[in-house]
Design a protein around this motif. Sequence first.
Motif, PDB file in Angstrom:
ATOM      1  N   GLU A   8     -20.830   8.527 -23.051  1.00  0.00           N
ATOM      2  CA  GLU A   8     -20.433   7.067 -22.626  1.00  0.00           C
ATOM      3  C   GLU A   8     -18.872   7.035 -22.800  1.00  0.00           C
ATOM      4  N   MET A   9     -18.034   7.489 -23.709  1.00  0.00           N
ATOM      5  CA  MET A   9     -16.725   7.204 -23.628  1.00  0.00           C
ATOM      6  C   MET A   9     -15.999   7.881 -22.486  1.00  0.00           C
ATOM      7  N   LEU A  10     -16.442   9.048 -22.202  1.00  0.00           N
ATOM      8  CA  LEU A  10     -16.002   9.598 -20.933  1.00  0.00           C
ATOM      9  C   LEU A  10     -16.319   9.152 -19.647  1.00  0.00           C
ATOM     10  N   MET A  11     -17.609   8.607 -19.746  1.00  0.00           N
ATOM     11  CA  MET A  11     -18.289   8.191 -18.172  1.00  0.00           C
ATOM     12  C   MET A  11     -18.326   6.681 -17.955  1.00  0.00           C
ATOM     13  N   ASP A  12     -18.161   5.957 -19.125  1.00  0.00           N
ATOM     14  CA  ASP A  12     -18.267   4.662 -18.825  1.00  0.00           C
ATOM     15  C   ASP A  12     -16.887   4.006 -18.591  1.00  0.00           C
ATOM     16  N   SER A  13     -16.630   3.300 -17.271  1.00  0.00           N
ATOM     17  CA  SER A  13     -15.150   3.008 -16.757  1.00  0.00           C
ATOM     18  C   SER A  13     -14.425   2.233 -17.962  1.00  0.00           C
ATOM     19  N   LYS A  14     -15.159   0.907 -18.344  1.00  0.00           N
ATOM     20  CA  LYS A  14     -14.342   0.027 -19.461  1.00  0.00           C
ATOM     21  C   LYS A  14     -14.193   1.159 -20.785  1.00  0.00           C
ATOM     22  N   LYS A  15     -15.221   1.758 -21.249  1.00  0.00           N
ATOM     23  CA  LYS A  15     -14.807   2.451 -22.486  1.00  0.00           C
ATOM     24  C   LYS A  15     -13.734   3.355 -22.392  1.00  0.00           C
ATOM     25  N   HIS A  16     -13.659   4.342 -21.210  1.00  0.00           N
ATOM     26  CA  HIS A  16     -12.687   5.101 -20.882  1.00  0.00           C
ATOM     27  C   HIS A  16     -11.164   4.581 -20.812  1.00  0.00           C
ATOM     28  N   ALA A  17     -11.269   3.395 -20.040  1.00  0.00           N
ATOM     29  CA  ALA A  17      -9.948   2.704 -20.037  1.00  0.00           C
ATOM     30  C   ALA A  17      -9.384   2.382 -21.494  1.00  0.00           C
ATOM     31  N   LYS A  18     -10.430   1.848 -22.334  1.00  0.00           N
ATOM     32  CA  LYS A  18     -10.000   1.243 -23.659  1.00  0.00           C
ATOM     33  C   LYS A  18      -9.443   2.383 -24.514  1.00  0.00           C
ATOM     34  N   PHE A  19     -10.158   3.566 -24.554  1.00  0.00           N
ATOM     35  CA  PHE A  19      -9.841   4.481 -25.588  1.00  0.00           C
ATOM     36  C   PHE A  19      -8.427   5.220 -25.230  1.00  0.00           C
ATOM     37  N   THR A  20      -8.185   5.471 -23.753  1.00  0.00           N
ATOM     38  CA  THR A  20      -7.054   6.067 -23.435  1.00  0.00           C
ATOM     39  C   THR A  20      -5.996   4.929 -23.326  1.00  0.00           C
ATOM     40  N   ARG A  21      -6.263   3.916 -23.528  1.00  0.00           N
ATOM     41  CA  ARG A  21      -5.428   2.570 -23.693  1.00  0.00           C
ATOM     42  C   ARG A  21      -4.446   2.251 -22.310  1.00  0.00           C
ATOM     43  N   ARG A  22      -5.365   2.326 -21.381  1.00  0.00           N
ATOM     44  CA  ARG A  22      -4.898   2.055 -20.066  1.00  0.00           C
ATOM     45  C   ARG A  22      -5.469   0.934 -19.506  1.00  0.00           C
ATOM     46  N   ARG A  23      -5.183   0.308 -18.469  1.00  0.00           N
ATOM     47  CA  ARG A  23      -5.486  -0.850 -17.884  1.00  0.00           C
ATOM     48  C   ARG A  23      -6.868  -0.572 -17.130  1.00  0.00           C
ATOM     49  N   ARG A  24      -6.980   0.459 -16.508  1.00  0.00           N
ATOM     50  CA  ARG A  24      -8.173   0.644 -15.672  1.00  0.00           C
ATOM     51  C   ARG A  24      -8.604   2.210 -15.482  1.00  0.00           C
ATOM     52  N   ALA A  25      -9.782   2.321 -15.282  1.00  0.00           N
ATOM     53  CA  ALA A  25     -10.493   3.681 -15.137  1.00  0.00           C
ATOM     54  C   ALA A  25     -11.731   3.154 -14.238  1.00  0.00           C
ATOM     55  N   ASN A  26     -11.750   4.077 -13.377  1.00  0.00           N
ATOM     56  CA  ASN A  26     -13.394   3.891 -12.562  1.00  0.00           C
ATOM     57  C   ASN A  26     -13.920   5.191 -12.351  1.00  0.00           C
ATOM     58  N   ILE A  27     -14.750   5.472 -13.026  1.00  0.00           N
ATOM     59  CA  ILE A  27     -15.867   6.507 -13.421  1.00  0.00           C
ATOM     60  C   ILE A  27     -16.955   6.480 -12.762  1.00  0.00           C
ATOM     61  N   SER A  28     -17.392   7.193 -11.539  1.00  0.00           N
ATOM     62  CA  SER A  28     -18.689   7.033 -11.110  1.00  0.00           C
ATOM     63  C   SER A  28     -19.812   7.919 -12.017  1.00  0.00           C
ATOM     64  N   ARG A  29     -21.022   7.160 -11.886  1.00  0.00           N
ATOM     65  CA  ARG A  29     -21.773   7.990 -12.728  1.00  0.00           C
ATOM     66  C   ARG A  29     -22.637   9.060 -11.727  1.00  0.00           C
ATOM     67  N   LYS A  30     -22.417   9.392 -10.508  1.00  0.00           N
ATOM     68  CA  LYS A  30     -23.011  10.193  -9.676  1.00  0.00           C
ATOM     69  C   LYS A  30     -22.442  11.452  -9.350  1.00  0.00           C
ATOM     70  N   VAL A  31     -23.318  12.530  -9.249  1.00  0.00           N
ATOM     71  CA  VAL A  31     -22.617  13.586  -8.569  1.00  0.00           C
ATOM     72  C   VAL A  31     -22.261  13.503  -7.136  1.00  0.00           C
ATOM     73  N   GLY A  32     -20.827  13.947  -6.921  1.00  0.00           N
ATOM     74  CA  GLY A  32     -20.169  13.621  -5.690  1.00  0.00           C
ATOM     75  C   GLY A  32     -19.393  12.147  -5.828  1.00  0.00           C
ATOM     76  N   GLY A  33     -19.614  11.438  -6.843  1.00  0.00           N
ATOM     77  CA  GLY A  33     -18.804  10.342  -7.052  1.00  0.00           C
ATOM     78  C   GLY A  33     -17.538  10.383  -7.279  1.00  0.00           C
ATOM     79  N   LYS A  34     -16.435   9.404  -7.014  1.00  0.00           N
ATOM     80  CA  LYS A  34     -15.241   9.655  -7.161  1.00  0.00           C
ATOM     81  C   LYS A  34     -14.894   9.064  -8.565  1.00  0.00           C
ATOM     82  N   ILE A  35     -13.960   9.552  -9.071  1.00  0.00           N
ATOM     83  CA  ILE A  35     -13.134   8.951 -10.483  1.00  0.00           C
ATOM     84  C   ILE A  35     -11.935   8.954 -10.572  1.00  0.00           C
ATOM     85  N   SER A  36     -11.324   7.918 -10.933  1.00  0.00           N
ATOM     86  CA  SER A  36      -9.984   7.750 -11.339  1.00  0.00           C
ATOM     87  C   SER A  36      -9.581   7.342 -12.809  1.00  0.00           C
ATOM     88  N   ALA A  37      -8.658   7.788 -13.290  1.00  0.00           N
ATOM     89  CA  ALA A  37      -8.131   7.392 -14.533  1.00  0.00           C
ATOM     90  C   ALA A  37      -6.980   7.348 -14.898  1.00  0.00           C
TER      91      ALA A  37
END
Length: 118
Positions: A8-37
């Motif tokens: 969940e830390m790696l795949m949940d956008s809000k948790k990902h942004a929080k632990f990396t101390r960044r404003r945003r991350a957009n992590i799709s939960r689907k194969v083929g889905g886009k990610i931005s971190a």
Amino acid sequence: ASPHEVYEMLMDSKKHAKFTRRRRANISRKVGGKISAYDGYITGENVELVEDKKIVQLWRGSDWPEGVLSKATFSLKKVKGGTKLTFTQTGVPDEQHASIKQGWIDFYWKPMKEMLGG
């Protein structure tokens, strides 16, 4: 932490942004889905997702040569007292290797461990 918590830390956008101390991350939960971190520095897509066990993504840094993608693989295994995370990344441009390697330590592994209480 459990494999689910690490996944969940790696795949949940809000948790990902929080632990990396960044404003945003957009992590799709689907194969083929886009990610931005990392506030858009990293972009890519999911190649394989096995909930709580494995994440395989294509990653690229915004300052990498055009068309260059790396493959990041996160394997999670339940062990006594928590989770063993095995990580590999291939295809990183030679001139980026040292900074990317240190970046994983400084901006992913250390803060993730701190946030999960490890």
